[in-house]
Design an enzyme around this catalytic site. Sequence first.
Site, PDB file in Angstrom:
ATOM      1  N   ARG A  70       0.553  -1.231   0.033  1.00  0.00           N
ATOM      2  CA  ARG A  70      -0.014   0.001   0.028  1.00  0.00           C
ATOM      3  C   ARG A  70       0.825   1.162   0.060  1.00  0.00           C
ATOM      4  O   ARG A  70       0.538   2.165  -0.913  1.00  0.00           O
ATOM      5  CB  ARG A  70      -0.782   0.056   1.269  1.00  0.00           C
ATOM      6  CG  ARG A  70      -2.330  -0.652   1.085  1.00  0.00           C
ATOM      7  CD  ARG A  70      -2.645  -1.182   2.313  1.00  0.00           C
ATOM      8  NE  ARG A  70      -1.699  -2.354   2.615  1.00  0.00           N
ATOM      9  CZ  ARG A  70      -2.213  -3.634   2.365  1.00  0.00           C
ATOM     10  NH1 ARG A  70      -3.091  -4.086   1.480  1.00  0.00           N
ATOM     11  NH2 ARG A  70      -0.986  -4.509   2.795  1.00  0.00           N
ATOM     12  N   THR A  71       1.799   1.049   0.854  1.00  0.00           N
ATOM     13  CA  THR A  71       2.444   2.695   1.060  1.00  0.00           C
ATOM     14  C   THR A  71       3.297   2.788  -0.390  1.00  0.00           C
ATOM     15  O   THR A  71       3.194   3.864  -0.880  1.00  0.00           O
ATOM     16  CB  THR A  71       3.574   2.603   2.260  1.00  0.00           C
ATOM     17  OG1 THR A  71       2.956   2.267   3.349  1.00  0.00           O
ATOM     18  CG2 THR A  71       4.259   3.789   2.532  1.00  0.00           C
ATOM     19  N   LYS A 103      25.072  -4.149  -2.523  1.00  0.00           N
ATOM     20  CA  LYS A 103      26.527  -4.026  -2.532  1.00  0.00           C
ATOM     21  C   LYS A 103      27.025  -3.417  -1.139  1.00  0.00           C
ATOM     22  O   LYS A 103      28.299  -3.286  -0.854  1.00  0.00           O
ATOM     23  CB  LYS A 103      26.982  -3.477  -3.699  1.00  0.00           C
ATOM     24  CG  LYS A 103      26.750  -4.273  -5.035  1.00  0.00           C
ATOM     25  CD  LYS A 103      27.287  -3.064  -6.043  1.00  0.00           C
ATOM     26  CE  LYS A 103      26.684  -3.594  -7.295  1.00  0.00           C
ATOM     27  NZ  LYS A 103      26.899  -2.710  -8.420  1.00  0.00           N
ATOM     28  N   ARG A 111      11.472   3.523   2.972  1.00  0.00           N
ATOM     29  CA  ARG A 111      11.083   2.824   4.013  1.00  0.00           C
ATOM     30  C   ARG A 111      12.538   2.204   4.316  1.00  0.00           C
ATOM     31  O   ARG A 111      13.012   1.374   3.495  1.00  0.00           O
ATOM     32  CB  ARG A 111      10.020   1.860   3.739  1.00  0.00           C
ATOM     33  CG  ARG A 111       9.879   0.847   4.544  1.00  0.00           C
ATOM     34  CD  ARG A 111       8.677  -0.194   4.420  1.00  0.00           C
ATOM     35  NE  ARG A 111       7.299   0.517   4.433  1.00  0.00           N
ATOM     36  CZ  ARG A 111       6.024   0.060   4.565  1.00  0.00           C
ATOM     37  NH1 ARG A 111       6.124  -1.196   4.164  1.00  0.00           N
ATOM     38  NH2 ARG A 111       5.220   0.954   4.890  1.00  0.00           N
ATOM     39  N   HIS A 155       5.598   5.519  11.499  1.00  0.00           N
ATOM     40  CA  HIS A 155       4.995   5.436  10.092  1.00  0.00           C
ATOM     41  C   HIS A 155       4.261   6.703   9.865  1.00  0.00           C
ATOM     42  O   HIS A 155       2.814   6.518  10.039  1.00  0.00           O
ATOM     43  CB  HIS A 155       4.058   4.325   9.760  1.00  0.00           C
ATOM     44  CG  HIS A 155       3.906   3.701   8.546  1.00  0.00           C
ATOM     45  ND1 HIS A 155       4.065   4.646   7.537  1.00  0.00           N
ATOM     46  CD2 HIS A 155       3.576   2.455   7.981  1.00  0.00           C
ATOM     47  CE1 HIS A 155       3.773   3.796   6.323  1.00  0.00           C
ATOM     48  NE2 HIS A 155       3.314   2.656   6.691  1.00  0.00           N
TER      49      HIS A 155
HETATM   50  C1  NCD Z   1       2.144  -1.332   7.770  1.00  0.00           C
HETATM   51  C2  NCD Z   1       3.649  -0.953   8.101  1.00  0.00           C
HETATM   52  O1  NCD Z   1       4.288  -1.338   6.983  1.00  0.00           O
HETATM   53  O2  NCD Z   1       3.947  -0.634   9.123  1.00  0.00           O
HETATM   54  N1  NCD Z   1       1.553  -1.466   6.401  1.00  0.00           N
HETATM   55  C3  NCD Z   1       1.304  -0.349   5.959  1.00  0.00           C
HETATM   56  O3  NCD Z   1       2.042   0.371   5.631  1.00  0.00           O
HETATM   57  N2  NCD Z   1      -0.005  -0.016   5.665  1.00  0.00           N
HETATM   58  C4  NCD Z   1       1.575  -2.229   8.786  1.00  0.00           C
HETATM   59  C5  NCD Z   1       2.122  -3.805   8.922  1.00  0.00           C
HETATM   60  O4  NCD Z   1       2.790  -3.931   8.111  1.00  0.00           O
HETATM   61  O5  NCD Z   1       1.384  -4.446   9.851  1.00  0.00           O
END
Ligand code: NCD
Length: 304
Positions: free
Chosen positions: A52-53, A81, A102, A130
């Site tokens: 999703r992100t 690397k 991320r 997040h």
């Molecule tokens: C979450 C995450 O990556 O922290 N997912 C997201 O971005 N919607 C929640 C999760 O992974 O449980």
Amino acid sequence: MINHIVSIKDIDKETILDIIQYAAKIEANPEVYAEKQKGKILSTIFFEPSTRTRLSFESAMLRLGGKVIGIADPKTSSLKKGESISDTIRMAAAYSDIIVMRHFLEGSGRVAAEYSSVPVVSGGTGIQEHPTQALLDLYTIYKEFGRIDNLTIGLLGDLRYGRTIPSLLYAFAKFNNVKIYLYSPQQLRARMTVLSDVEDKLEYRVEDNLEDTIDQLDVLYVTRVQKERFPDEQAYERVKGSFIISPDTLKNAKENMIVMHPLPRVGEIEYDVDDLPQARYFQQAKNGVWTRMSILDKLLEERK
Ligand code: NCD
């Protein structure tokens, strides 16, 4: 406004409301914004899995008329690397106008922002935070209730390792009279460092029994047990099925209560719940696009 989004702690209440209200404007008339960031490029650099992100940020940039480049699998880039975050980010900043990253390390978002000449947005930083998930969660709540103040919110599941939880708590702490009920197995309680940051700004209580308290909630926010953060498989096995939300669980809930989840779910909400009027998690995920359009547009406009 702000130059980067690495922690929700850096964003004040007015700016949060500004991002949310702008997301609502975009959602109401997306065609007006379709060329807004024409010619701009977003880099997405993901050191951890994401559906999703990453996709909603990419969709958001494309819906603003911009373009997207990215690394979804670190194994296919020089990250494999051993390239440092600072060097990777410097390169991404040279190739694009804004970066979403991320990473599994705490503090990585802050490091990236320090080395980047363009705005950096955290798409999740280890178990730490997040921030854009919290913003889209607040947008979802705001759309439903027209406010964030004076609500009672249940946070349920893995409150220890789930990174959406600290960001949400820091965000709620900026609003008035938000009451938080925390439901989790003993081993997965929210970290004291996180709770001590918010304890004088919001009222929270650790609750064992969801059934007895569900009638008090406006929002039930469910999270997945974060298997990948567990020191060993057995510890995960012991807690994984602790809470499962079924239609029966919700029978005493307020009529206008909503069930949220950042997704992915792995069994903690039964599929039968999806058709109930309380289920909001798919809309919530969709709200991610409008919220991220708002975020990208605001950060990019700030630099013009
Ligand atoms: C979450 C995450 O990556 O922290 N997912 C997201 O971005 N919607 C929640 C999760 O992974 O449980």
